[in-house]
Structures are given as structure tokens and as C-alpha cells.
Enzyme design. Structure first.
Site, PDB file in Angstrom:
ATOM      1  N   THR B 342      -4.945 -20.878  12.506  1.00 21.79           N
ATOM      2  CA  THR B 342      -4.734 -19.776  11.523  1.00 21.79           C
ATOM      3  C   THR B 342      -3.608 -20.288  10.868  1.00 21.79           C
ATOM      4  O   THR B 342      -2.725 -21.027  10.986  1.00 21.79           O
ATOM      5  CB  THR B 342      -4.451 -18.478  12.256  1.00 21.79           C
ATOM      6  OG1 THR B 342      -3.584 -18.770  13.444  1.00 21.79           O
ATOM      7  CG2 THR B 342      -6.106 -18.077  12.350  1.00 21.79           C
ATOM      8  N   ASP B 343      -3.092 -19.258   9.876  1.00 19.08           N
ATOM      9  CA  ASP B 343      -1.951 -19.760   8.820  1.00 19.08           C
ATOM     10  C   ASP B 343      -0.771 -18.642   9.304  1.00 19.08           C
ATOM     11  O   ASP B 343      -0.042 -18.138   8.558  1.00 19.08           O
ATOM     12  CB  ASP B 343      -2.311 -19.225   7.179  1.00 19.08           C
ATOM     13  CG  ASP B 343      -3.370 -19.946   7.082  1.00 19.08           C
ATOM     14  OD1 ASP B 343      -3.523 -21.284   7.038  1.00 19.08           O
ATOM     15  OD2 ASP B 343      -4.363 -19.457   6.403  1.00 19.08           O
ATOM     16  N   SER B 368       4.182 -15.930   9.089  1.00 18.17           N
ATOM     17  CA  SER B 368       3.103 -16.041   8.381  1.00 18.17           C
ATOM     18  C   SER B 368       3.366 -17.359   7.538  1.00 18.17           C
ATOM     19  O   SER B 368       4.380 -17.559   6.867  1.00 18.17           O
ATOM     20  CB  SER B 368       3.259 -14.896   7.340  1.00 18.17           C
ATOM     21  OG  SER B 368       2.258 -15.303   6.157  1.00 18.17           O
ATOM     22  N   ARG B 369       2.395 -18.401   7.739  1.00 20.94           N
ATOM     23  CA  ARG B 369       2.949 -19.617   7.282  1.00 20.94           C
ATOM     24  C   ARG B 369       2.777 -19.663   5.709  1.00 20.94           C
ATOM     25  O   ARG B 369       3.053 -20.372   4.905  1.00 20.94           O
ATOM     26  CB  ARG B 369       2.032 -20.849   7.860  1.00 20.94           C
ATOM     27  CG  ARG B 369       2.727 -21.349   8.950  1.00 20.94           C
ATOM     28  CD  ARG B 369       1.707 -22.039   9.868  1.00 20.94           C
ATOM     29  NE  ARG B 369       1.663 -21.576  11.102  1.00 20.94           N
ATOM     30  CZ  ARG B 369       0.380 -21.942  12.001  1.00 20.94           C
ATOM     31  NH1 ARG B 369      -0.244 -22.627  11.418  1.00 20.94           N
ATOM     32  NH2 ARG B 369       0.642 -21.370  13.460  1.00 20.94           N
ATOM     33  N   VAL B 370       2.012 -18.628   5.074  1.00 20.81           N
ATOM     34  CA  VAL B 370       1.950 -18.595   3.671  1.00 20.81           C
ATOM     35  C   VAL B 370       3.263 -18.269   2.935  1.00 20.81           C
ATOM     36  O   VAL B 370       3.620 -18.443   2.022  1.00 20.81           O
ATOM     37  CB  VAL B 370       0.646 -17.918   3.081  1.00 20.81           C
ATOM     38  CG1 VAL B 370       0.881 -17.375   1.695  1.00 20.81           C
ATOM     39  CG2 VAL B 370      -0.495 -18.539   3.810  1.00 20.81           C
TER      40      VAL B 370
END
Lengths: 136, 513
Positions: B342-343, B368-370
Site C-alpha cells: 500500500t501507499d 501517507s506516502r502520497v
């Protein structure tokens, strides 16, 4: 070591007995049965025989057909059917078994290996039932 | 009357064509626990659908030398040894039309809510399409990076761990820490946000699902939600295919250029059901007895979440998988797998939950990698330093317990941190509008809440948002239209906050020395 399957044994028996006659053949079969006993696989001899039969059929170009009809069919019709199968499967010879089953109502069901052609009335009626039941 | 019926029947029968074709058949050798071993079926493909004599469906999973391992997707109690199995030549697919919205369906896409079958809808031009449940995820060329937010209505998530459309954000935590609550709140907040929601329940109690459905109906959320249910009482094969069914429905809507949110609740039970199937099919077990391809099981599912570019039809699928951990152990096999796919993850903790910090999000471990690209500009501005502030507060909090000899700056930071924690608390089923979140966080980060007493923060927040919505019209308009304020808007908001604090109500909430 991988497990020995009935198919493996059947292949071995076929190779060992191929082209042998008389006393030689008897010896080979005796040895094969002994091996089955030693490997504790006598209980699976049915499977070995089935596998042996399919190897033999393949080598000799034999096709086994199971034909079921509602009423018995005539000799000529049987002959025509066998010829047709021979042509379709490019077989040397066809061994067919004929069965009668009144529940099929009409038509014919032909089983060859894991292929089946079913144009009996029974199946058609079942198809119609499904067709009428489905929502459009 | 009877003539009329005969006429109708005649007409119907005229349309029926009985074709005769060569079928591939096999014979059932053994059947147990939702699995059948079948001989024959020589030309069958992997994942191909097969049918049994009573109309049950199955899927071929194991292709061996002489036999085929089939998972049965219906009641398997009527299947007997020697039964004829027919190959269909098709990969398992489910029927979908626009009418599926608002319905509860099972893992095969058949409605189970007693409201009749899902039909094609000629009025909207929506036909009944068949979607395969297994599909290769969209390629790199067709994708777009995540830039539009999914507003969850939960302050701590929208501010610190923002989720974007097309993102895959894991919700992870022990039992009873509010994982489903976050998912449900997110669905409830999507009213008018142009986002279709799909909730896939895997191995959950039917009572829990019923409660959730009622909650969604009460909140008017079923108007844009679909529930895919594979309850705990069903055999493992149905639990195994349920998430794939869910994502096929999502793809149907994405292909129309729509944005979709899909929640998998939960993938731990999904992995367990797959382990069950694999062990029954005699596949070799690996770590924790899971089969070797358990990573692929989840990666191929979650890769189907994406945001597509305009040329490829647009639309997006945002995925919120849920994982239940045992005693907070995130280093177990399935949690680490899904974390790596997941991101980002939202990590919920039991300790925080019982301290009264709800949602019990551990801000330090959640990411949250975004990142901020999934936030609107205004939120980015107010939330910029919040995560750092909170992290510093946690660190100082440990020190503060030793004594009160702290310098002024540290004291101030501690007070700010306490208020931040208080502000981020939020009750269940009460999503907050993004404008209100921005006003609250603005007041917090600019220090307007520093003199408000801790136990009155909630009251202050409520009062301020109500008051500002009435008074700071320019500011609210700018947020709604431009997603950011300018100097004029900011001046107005500052004045409104000051007015509110100086007013009789605001004054009564201040800390008295």
C-alpha cells in the site's frame, strides 16, 4: 523421491511387455504383479489397468465411444455412427458401447474420452427450462 | 386467459435455440470442504469456470497431471462422487449494471437483500455487463499520479495522513480499535462528493454487516454505496473471491470515468481463507502456514486500484484495505506484506483508544506516502506543521512527567500539543466538513486556542465553526471555490475568531488562572 503413480507403472509394464508373446509375456506379467505387491499398490491395480488401456489405445489409434440413446438403434445406423467417429478423431478403429436409457426421451448422447456431445431431448428441455426461467 | 399464456410461451420458445456442441467433461473423484478433485477436463484453463449437475459453479485452481482441483462457490453438500463436471470455457465473471448501486450482493454478484435481481436499465442506457473477476491491473502508461483528495471527514486523517483518489491506504490495528468506524465515517462523508463506495465484507459477522447497512441507510449513504458480503458462515472459496468481485464492480464504474472508493474489511481473514483453500489443495505451506503466493494474492488485488488518465477513460479506484493485527504485532507476515504493497497506513492503537483518544490513530507510525499532494492548498497550509508539533509534544510529554521545572517555551509547546490532541478527537459517525476542519486547525496552529481551557476545546470548536460560517462568508467562499484563501479572506477569519473569543460565550471558555 517422487511418488510412483499408476500411470508410471502402466508405462513401465507396457514397455516391458511390448512385442512379447507366450512364456515371455507370462513372466513379464508375473513380475509386474510382484512389483505391484512389493510397492503395496495392488489396491490401485484398477487405476494401473485404466492407464495401461489408455496407453494401448493411444498406440493403436483406438477410440472408445459410449453412446446412449432412448430407443435402440439399427445396425446400419450404428455402423454409420462409428464411421463418422472414426473420421472425426482420425482413429484406426472405434470400440463403441451402446446403452439404452428411456429418461433421455429422444436423441443421442456420445461420450468419447472427456468430450461429450449431448443432443438428447432431455438436455434440450432442461436448456429450455433454464431459458424460460432467466429474467430478460 | 389460458390462450394468452400459451401465446406468450410460444413466443418465448420461438426465441430459444438448442445448440449442440462438444463439451469437455470430467468426473468428481472426491469432494470435501468446498473443494472437488475432478478427473478429465483435459483442456481446462486456470481460473476457468466449471458447472456441476445441480447448477453449482466452481473455479479450477489446481491443474495437475491427471486431476483438477476445483473450488466450489455454492453449496457443496449436494455434489457427489462420480458427478459430471462441465467446463464452460469462461473465466469467472459477474453480471453488473448501474442498478447495483444501493444493493447488497454476495461474492458472485447475486443480490442477497431481497430486493430482486439486478436488471439492465434501458432508461439510463445501462446494459447488463459481464465483468471477469480476475483482470490484469492497468499499465503504467494509462496511469496518472494521485492529486485529488478523498475527504474522509476525519480531522486527523484529512490533516495528517491525507488520502488521494487512486491511493491505497491501509487501515491497521488490533480488534476493537475502530478500523471499520473509520471506513464507515469515510463512506458517510462522501455525500455529494461524486464518489461511489463499495464495502467488501470478508468473514465478518452477519450481525455486524446488518448494523453497518442500517447505519449507512440512516445516513443516506446507500444511495451511492454497494455492499459485497461474504459472511463468516460461508465456505472459504467465497471469502477468497469476494474482494475480486468488489474490485470488478469498481472497475465497471471506473470504466465509465467515475471515481470509486473500495474498502476491504478485512484482508487478514481473506488471507486465512486462501490459506485454507491452499492447504486443502495440498499446496506446500510456507511462513505461518500461508502458501508461497500469498503476497501475489494481495498485490494483484491492490494493484487494480489506480487513477487513470483522460486518454484511457479517466476515473479512479481508491482502496482502503483493513488488516487486523494480533496484540499490536505489525511485524507478522500478512501485515508486513500489505504495508509494503500500500501507499501508506493508518495505525490504530488499543492504548490510545482506552485513553479516550478516538479515532485512536498513532500519528507517529501512520503515514501517507502520497503526502500533501492529496490535500487542497488551504489544508496543506494549516496542517503543515501539525504532525511535527504532535511528534514534539509526545517527546516532551515523557519529560514533563518528571517535574514542573520547565522553561516557558517548553511549557507553551506542551500546552499547544495538549490542545492539538484534544482538537483531533472526534466522535464516531460525525464527519466534519473540510471548511470547518480548516477553520479549527487555523485557530489551533495560529495559537488562538492557547488560552482556551482544555476541557472546553470541543465546545470552543463547535462554537467557532458555527459562528465563522455565519460571519466569515468571504473566507468560506474562497475555500469552496479556489481551495485557498487570500489576504482578504485571512483578515476576515482572524477578525471573526477574535470577535468570537471576545464575545460572551467565547470568553467563558477561556482558561482562568
Amino acid at each position: 523421491m517422487a511418488k510412483i503413480s499408476p500411470k508410471n507403472i502402466a508405462e513401465a509394464v507396457y514397455v516391458a511387455t511390448e512385442g512379447k508373446l507366450g512364456q515371455d509375456l507370462t513372466t513379464m506379467i508375473r513380475r509386474s504383479v510382484k512389483m505391484l505387491k512389493e510397492k503395496r499398490m495392488l489396491g490401485r491395480s484398477d487405476e494401473v489397468l485404466d492407464a495401461l488401456q489408455s496407453i494401448f489405445d493411444k498406440k493403436t489409434g483406438t477410440v472408445r465411444a459410449k453412446i446412449t440413446t432412448a430407443k435402440s438403434i439399427g445396425h446400419q445406423e450404428k455402423k454409420n455412427l462409428e464411421n463418422e467417429i472414426k473420421e472425426k478423431y482420425k482413429a484406426q478403429n472405434v470400440l463403441s458401447e451402446f446403452f439404452e436409457k428411456k429418461e433421455l426421451l429422444g436423441g443421442m448422447r456420445i461420450e468419447i474420452g472427456d468430450e461429450i456431445v449431448d443432443n438428447t431431448y432431455r438436455r434440450k428441455l432442461q436448456g429450455l427450462e433454464k431459458f424460460l426461467k432467466q429474467e430478460k | 386467459m389460458s390462450n394468452h399464456i400459451v401465446e406468450i410461451l410460444k413466443k418465448e420458445i420461438e426465441n430459444f435455440k438448442a445448440e449442440t456442441k462438444i463439451d469437455k467433461i470430467g468426473k468428481v473423484l472426491e469432494v470435501f470442504d468446498g473443494i472437488a478433485k475432478v478427473s478429465g477436463l483435459s483442456d481446462i484453463k486456470s481460473s476457468e469456470m466449471v458447472t456441476f449437475p445441480n447448477g453449482e459453479t466452481g473455479v479450477a485452481l489446481n491443474l495437475e497431471e491427471d486431476t483438477v482441483g476445483v473450488i466450489i462457490l455454492d453449496d457443496f453438500s449436494k455434489i457427489q462422487e462420480g458427478d459430471e463436471v462441465k467446463a464452460t470455457g469462461k473465466i469467472l465473471e459477474i453480471p453488473i449494471s448501474d442498478n447495483i448501486i444501493g444493493r447488497v450482493v454476495n461474492a458472485l454478484g447475486t443480490p442477497i437483500d431481497g430486493k430482486g435481481t439486478i436488471k439492465a436499465d434501458p432508461s439510463t442506457g445501462s446494459g447488463l455487463s459481464a465483468y471477469p473477476i480476475e483482470k490484469v491491473a492497468p499499465g503504467v502508461i494509462t496511469r496518472l499520479s494521485v492529486s485529488e483528495p478523498v475527504s474522509t471527514g476525519i480531522k486527523v486523517i484529512d490533516a495528517i495522513i491525507p488520502i488521494g483518489r487512486g491511493q491505497r491506504e491501509l487501515i491497521i490495528g488490533d480488534r476493537q480499535t475502530g478500523k471499520t468506524a473509520i471506513a464507515v465515517d469515510t463512506i458517510l462523508n462522501q455525500k455529494g462528493q461524486n464518489l461511489i463506495c463499495i464495502y467488501v465484507s470478508i468473514g465478518q459477522k452477519d450481525s455486524k454487516l446488518r448494523k453497518l447497512q442500517t447505519r449507512l441507510e440512516e445516513g443516506g449513504a446507500m444511495a451511492y454505496t454497494i455492499i459485497v458480503s461474504a459472511g463468516a458462515s460461508l465456505p472459504a472459496p467465497l471469502l477468497y473471491i469476494a474482494p475480486y468481485t468488489g474490485v470488478s464492480i469498481a472497475e465497471y464504474f471506473m470504466d465509465q470515468g467515475k471515481d470509486v472508493l473500495i474498502i476491504y474489511d478485512d484482508l487478514s481473514k481473506h488471507a486465512v481463507s486462501y490459506r485454507e483453500i491452499s492447504l486443502l489443495l495440498r499446496r506446500p505451506p510456507g511462513r505461518e502456514a500461508f502458501p508461497g503466493d500469498v503476497f501475489y494474492l494481495h498485490s494483484r488485488l491492490l494493484e487494480r486500484a489506480c487513477r487513470r488518465n483522460k486518454e484511457s477513460g479517466g476515473g479512479s479506484i481508491t482502496a482502503l484495505p483493513i488488516i487486523e493485527t494480533q496484540a499490536g504485532d505489525v511485524t507478522a507476515y500478512i501485515p508486513t506484506n500489505v504495508i509494503s504493497i500500500t501507499d501508506g497506513q493508518i495505525f490504530l492503537e488499543t492504548d490510545l483508544f482506552y485513553k479516550g483518544i478516538r479515532p485512536a490513530v498513532n500519528v507517529g507510525l501512520s503515514v501517507s506516502r502520497v503526502g500533501s499532494s492529496a490535500q487542497i492548498k488551504a489544508m496543506k497550509k494549516v496542517a503543515g506543521t501539525l504532525k511535527l508539533d504532535l511528534a514534539q509534544y509526545r517527546e516532551l510529554e515523557a519529560f514533563a512527567q518528571f517535574g514542573s521545572d520547565l522553561d516557558e517555551a517548553t511549557k507553551k509547546q506542551l500546552e499547544r500539543g495538549k490542545r492539538a490532541v484534544e482538537v483531533l478527537k472526534q466522535p464516531q459517525y460525525a464527519p466534519i466538513k473540510i471548511e470547518h476542519q480548516i477553520v479549527t486547525l487555523y485557530a489551533l496552529t495560529k495559537g488562538y486556542m492557547d488560552d482556551v481551557s482544555i476541557n472546553k476545546i470541543k465546545e470552543f470548536e463547535q462554537g467557532l465553526t458555527d459562528y465563522s460560517e455565519r460571519q466569515a462568508k468571504v473566507f468560506y467562499k474562497q475555500i469552496a471555490e479556489k481551495k485557498m484563501w487570500d489576504e482578504k479572506g485571512e483578515e476576515e477569519l482572524k477578525k471573526v475568531i477574535k470577535d468570537f473569543k471576545d464575545g460572551p460565550w467565547g470568553n467563558s471558555l477561556k482558561d482562568r488562572p
